[in-house]
Each structure stands twice: as C-alpha cells, then as structure tokens.
Design a protein around this motif. Structure first.
Motif, PDB file in Angstrom:
ATOM      1  N   TYR A 194       0.831  -1.199   0.000  1.00 30.41           N
ATOM      2  CA  TYR A 194       0.000   0.000   0.000  1.00 30.41           C
ATOM      3  C   TYR A 194       0.869   1.253   0.000  1.00 30.41           C
ATOM      4  N   GLU A 195       1.931   1.236   0.761  1.00 28.56           N
ATOM      5  CA  GLU A 195       2.810   2.399   0.856  1.00 28.56           C
ATOM      6  C   GLU A 195       3.412   2.745  -0.502  1.00 28.56           C
ATOM      7  N   GLN A 196       3.868   1.745  -1.220  1.00 27.57           N
ATOM      8  CA  GLN A 196       4.414   1.981  -2.555  1.00 27.57           C
ATOM      9  C   GLN A 196       3.374   2.604  -3.464  1.00 27.57           C
ATOM     10  N   ARG A 197       2.174   2.050  -3.429  1.00 26.52           N
ATOM     11  CA  ARG A 197       1.109   2.541  -4.309  1.00 26.52           C
ATOM     12  C   ARG A 197       0.721   3.979  -3.972  1.00 26.52           C
ATOM     13  N   PHE A 198       0.497   4.254  -2.686  1.00 27.95           N
ATOM     14  CA  PHE A 198       0.062   5.586  -2.290  1.00 27.95           C
ATOM     15  C   PHE A 198       1.150   6.626  -2.517  1.00 27.95           C
ATOM     16  N   SER A 199       2.396   6.236  -2.273  1.00 28.51           N
ATOM     17  CA  SER A 199       3.497   7.162  -2.498  1.00 28.51           C
ATOM     18  C   SER A 199       3.617   7.523  -3.983  1.00 28.51           C
ATOM     19  N   GLN A 200       3.466   6.519  -4.849  1.00 29.07           N
ATOM     20  CA  GLN A 200       3.519   6.772  -6.297  1.00 29.07           C
ATOM     21  C   GLN A 200       2.380   7.682  -6.752  1.00 29.07           C
ATOM     22  N   MET A 201       1.272   7.651  -6.009  1.00 28.31           N
ATOM     23  CA  MET A 201       0.133   8.523  -6.320  1.00 28.31           C
ATOM     24  C   MET A 201       0.325   9.937  -5.780  1.00 28.31           C
ATOM     25  N   GLY A 202       1.423  10.147  -5.065  1.00 27.69           N
ATOM     26  CA  GLY A 202       1.723  11.465  -4.522  1.00 27.69           C
ATOM     27  C   GLY A 202       1.195  11.715  -3.123  1.00 27.69           C
ATOM     28  N   HIS A 203       0.702  10.668  -2.455  1.00 25.10           N
ATOM     29  CA  HIS A 203       0.204  10.829  -1.100  1.00 25.10           C
ATOM     30  C   HIS A 203       1.371  10.891  -0.116  1.00 25.10           C
TER      31      HIS A 203
END
Length: 216
Positions: A194-203
C-alpha cells in the motif's frame, strides 16, 4: 477493494502448521518455539500481501517476526512466499489481530507494527480503529517495557485521530513524520504494498513511533 476468493486458501493454510496457524491462542507465551532461535519478537497487525514482514525478516535475521492477517485469501499470499523463502525467523497467523491479548503473553513482544490499517472513517466506528485507547491498552500489556509501536498511514484523518489517542493515553513520541518519504527517516524504511502505491500517487506517508510511559 474486493478480495478474490481463493478456495484453496483454507486447505493450504491448514496443511502448513510449520509456517502458519489459525489458533494463535494455543501458543500464547510460547511463540519462541516456532522459530529456529530465541530472539526479540516483532509483530505486524494486518500484514496484507506480506512485503513488509518478509523484508523485515530478511533485513533483521537476529530478530523474530510474526505477521497477522485476517483474510485467508490474503494470508495465503504471504504463506506461499514464505514456503519459497523458508525464512527461519518468520511465522504467520491467520486470525483477527484485534484479539492480541488472547494471543500473546504480558511482555512477550518487543515491537509492534501497524501499517496502513483500516481508517474506519465513520465516527461511530472510532472504537474499531487500531489506535483507539482500547487497543493501546492491549499493546501496552503485550509489549516489553522498552517496546515500541510503529504506525504508518496515508490517511490524514486517521493520523490526526491517532496522534490525539496516543497523547491522551500518555504515550511518549519517539518519532514523528508528516512526509516520511521526504525525511531523513527514509534511510531504514521498509515499504508495504500500500505504501508503494500511495506514495507513487503522490500521497504523503505519515509515521508515528511511540513508547508507553507507564511502568508495569
């Protein structure tokens, strides 16, 4: 996110007691028997697909790790990775992580990890958030006196609630970050899926590490 049912999950979990259990209460106070060596015990509540707990076990071979995941169709993903990796310092629980004091004895756990827990955004569900004082009391009981809880989320509302909950409970803040991936703490950060995904989304990724102040 809807989980795809995996009919084989329950059977495969039952067939591999050397790597996973569905009856963790049977091992309360005896978890070290599940590992090759007696070492500090770290627990992640809600391990998802297992990236974090597996990478932690690889990075810290002198510590033991337990990953707890409720959903069989998700827990099997971690199990299948562990059957390939055969990490001697990793064991899995497929059960509800909310019942922690039923699974672990007082002072049995060195550190706890809460990664991207369900935010339960509705006010009436606040008691279900894993940083509510009800759960903090459980964490304090199973943690050793110097043990820490490390909490990560991308949900600002949950983070703010958690900070207030930690503070009201009297916990000591060891580390705080409002943007983990752009701060010095990133040097030893192991990411979850989840962290990888959200970080890539700019969160921004929020982090709090706490220790309980009260003596037992």
């Amino acid at each position: 996110m809807r989980l795809r049912n995996k009919p084989r999950a329950v059977g495969e979990i039952a067939d591999n007691p050397q790597s996973i259990t569905t009856i963790p209460a049977d091992f309360k106070g005896k978890w070290q028997t599940k590992f090759a060596e007696t070492q500090p015990l770290n627990v992640e509540i809600g391990s998802g697909k297992g990236r974090f707990i597996i990478e932690m076990a690889k990075a810290y071979p002198k510590q033991n790790f337990i990953g707890i995941e409720l959903q069989p169709s998700v827990a099997i993903m971690i199990l299948e990775k562990q059957l390939l990796e055969k990490l001697p310092n990793l064991y899995l629980i497929q059960a509800n992580g909310e019942n922690l004091t039923d699974y672990f004895a007082t002072d049995e756990v060195a550190n706890l990890y809460l990664n991207f827990s369900d935010p339960w955004p509705k006010k009436r569900h606040a008691k279900r958030r894993l940083t509510h004082k009800i759960f903090l009391a459980m964490y304090e009981q199973v943690l050793q006196p110097e043990g820490k809880v490390t909490f990560k989320t991308d949900n600002r509302g949950l983070f703010e609630f958690s900070l207030m909950s930690f503070n009201a409970y009297g916990a000591q803040f060891e580390q705080l970050s409002l943007d983990l991936h752009n701060s010095p703490e990133i040097t030893d950060n192991i990411e979850t899926e989840y962290e990888q995904r959200f970080s890539q989304m700019g969160h921004p990724i929020y982090l709090a590490k706490i220790q309980f102040a009260g003596a037992k």
